[in-house]
Motif scaffolding. Sequence first.
Motif, short mmCIF file in Angstrom:
data_model
loop_
_atom_site.label_atom_id
_atom_site.label_comp_id
_atom_site.label_asym_id
_atom_site.label_seq_id
_atom_site.Cartn_x
_atom_site.Cartn_y
_atom_site.Cartn_z
N LEU A 14 0.82 -1.21 0.00
CA LEU A 14 0.00 0.00 0.00
C LEU A 14 0.85 1.26 0.00
O LEU A 14 2.02 1.24 0.39
CB LEU A 14 -0.92 0.01 1.23
N SER A 15 0.24 2.34 -0.41
CA SER A 15 0.85 3.67 -0.25
C SER A 15 -0.24 4.66 0.13
O SER A 15 -1.41 4.47 -0.20
CB SER A 15 1.56 4.11 -1.54
N LEU A 16 0.14 5.68 0.86
CA LEU A 16 -0.80 6.71 1.27
C LEU A 16 -1.10 7.64 0.10
O LEU A 16 -0.22 7.92 -0.72
CB LEU A 16 -0.23 7.51 2.45
N VAL A 17 -2.32 8.10 0.04
CA VAL A 17 -2.75 8.93 -1.09
C VAL A 17 -2.95 10.37 -0.63
O VAL A 17 -3.68 10.61 0.34
CB VAL A 17 -4.06 8.41 -1.70
N ALA A 18 -2.32 11.28 -1.32
CA ALA A 18 -2.56 12.71 -1.09
C ALA A 18 -3.16 13.27 -2.37
O ALA A 18 -2.64 13.02 -3.46
CB ALA A 18 -1.26 13.43 -0.74
N SER A 19 -4.26 13.99 -2.25
CA SER A 19 -4.89 14.52 -3.46
C SER A 19 -4.05 15.62 -4.08
O SER A 19 -4.16 15.90 -5.27
CB SER A 19 -6.29 15.05 -3.13
N ARG A 20 -3.21 16.24 -3.27
CA ARG A 20 -2.29 17.26 -3.80
C ARG A 20 -0.95 17.05 -3.13
O ARG A 20 -0.78 17.41 -1.96
CB ARG A 20 -2.82 18.66 -3.50
N VAL A 21 -0.03 16.43 -3.85
CA VAL A 21 1.27 16.10 -3.27
C VAL A 21 2.04 17.37 -3.00
O VAL A 21 2.17 18.23 -3.87
CB VAL A 21 2.09 15.20 -4.21
N ALA A 127 7.16 3.35 1.87
CA ALA A 127 7.06 4.06 0.59
C ALA A 127 8.11 5.15 0.45
O ALA A 127 8.12 5.87 -0.55
CB ALA A 127 5.66 4.67 0.45
N GLY A 128 8.96 5.30 1.45
CA GLY A 128 10.00 6.33 1.39
C GLY A 128 9.53 7.71 1.77
O GLY A 128 10.21 8.70 1.49
N ASP A 129 8.35 7.80 2.40
CA ASP A 129 7.86 9.10 2.83
C ASP A 129 8.53 9.54 4.12
O ASP A 129 9.13 8.74 4.83
CB ASP A 129 6.33 9.05 3.02
N ARG A 130 8.37 10.80 4.42
CA ARG A 130 8.98 11.39 5.62
C ARG A 130 7.93 11.35 6.73
O ARG A 130 6.91 12.02 6.62
CB ARG A 130 9.41 12.83 5.31
N LEU A 131 8.17 10.57 7.78
CA LEU A 131 7.17 10.34 8.81
C LEU A 131 7.50 11.09 10.10
O LEU A 131 8.62 11.01 10.61
CB LEU A 131 7.07 8.84 9.12
N THR A 132 6.48 11.78 10.61
CA THR A 132 6.53 12.35 11.96
C THR A 132 5.31 11.87 12.72
O THR A 132 4.20 11.91 12.18
CB THR A 132 6.52 13.90 11.92
#
Length: 304
Positions: A14-21, A127-132
């Motif tokens: 899975l990957s998280l979805v952002a409507s506007r990256v 997914a290589g995203d930056r997590l806080t």
Amino acid sequence: MFLDESTLRKLDQLSLVASRVRAGQMKGERRSTKRGTSLEFADYRDYVQGDDLRRVDWNVYARLERPFIKLFEEEEDLSVHVLIDASRSMNWPDESTNGDNATAKERNKFQYALHLAAAIGHIALAAGDRLTMIAFSGDDARPVRFGPVRGRGNTFRLIKFLTELKPSGTTDLNGALRDYAMASSRAGLGFLLTDLFSPAGYQPGLNALQSQGYEVNLLHLLAPEEVDPPLAGDLRLIDSETGDPQDVSIDGPLRDLYKRRVQGWRDEIETHCLKRGVNYVPVTTSTKWDEVVLYQMRRMGLVK
């Protein structure tokens, strides 16, 4: 154990979805609306003087006798923020006050929120995203923070962080969200896990996040006992956060009135979220937490 091997394998897909990256600060694995230097072809545009001739598609030129420049997708990382309400009201049903400890732990809102946070966090890291990740504790305690970090190798540290969290006190959700929005250096995709039992409300806090550029997803957690309480007779109810008592006599009509008001409250929240562009996910903790991620959030387009 928050995530077993079988669940991790499912989450890895899975990957998280952002409507506007949001614009990333570094190169990531997520496609952007920008044009950049990845290997993924995006579009053509007319050649203009000064363009790099190495980017001209000579095959198209041979067919059309007009030079076109090949455009490629940019790839960038996404900043993901998971905000956990760690107030005392989230610690319900309480194992110490319920006969069936296993069921109470499974439906406990705080434990449920931690599982969801672990799943969302792992999806972001994989997914290589930056997590806080941050937990808002009550009674003016400073929020507890994890990250920002990148890379699936941080999942173990994330689980350790979540394991050490404890619910306590009363949280001013508005103030906590406003302070976080103002202090954050980089907005992004936000997930708020809360029961919304905050005396001062929640709407100004959500607005503060959005005004700073956050795309907000609200996961509203309620225990089944809060939606349809199995209570009857003359009782003294104790506020789980403030400890204030309230004597009540509960019969059938009063229970029906209570259930209608809870549903009305949820409808009101959903309406507000719809107007503000916030994704509202109502969750009752009798639902398995992994079904929320793998099915409910997927149906809503929050993960894919």
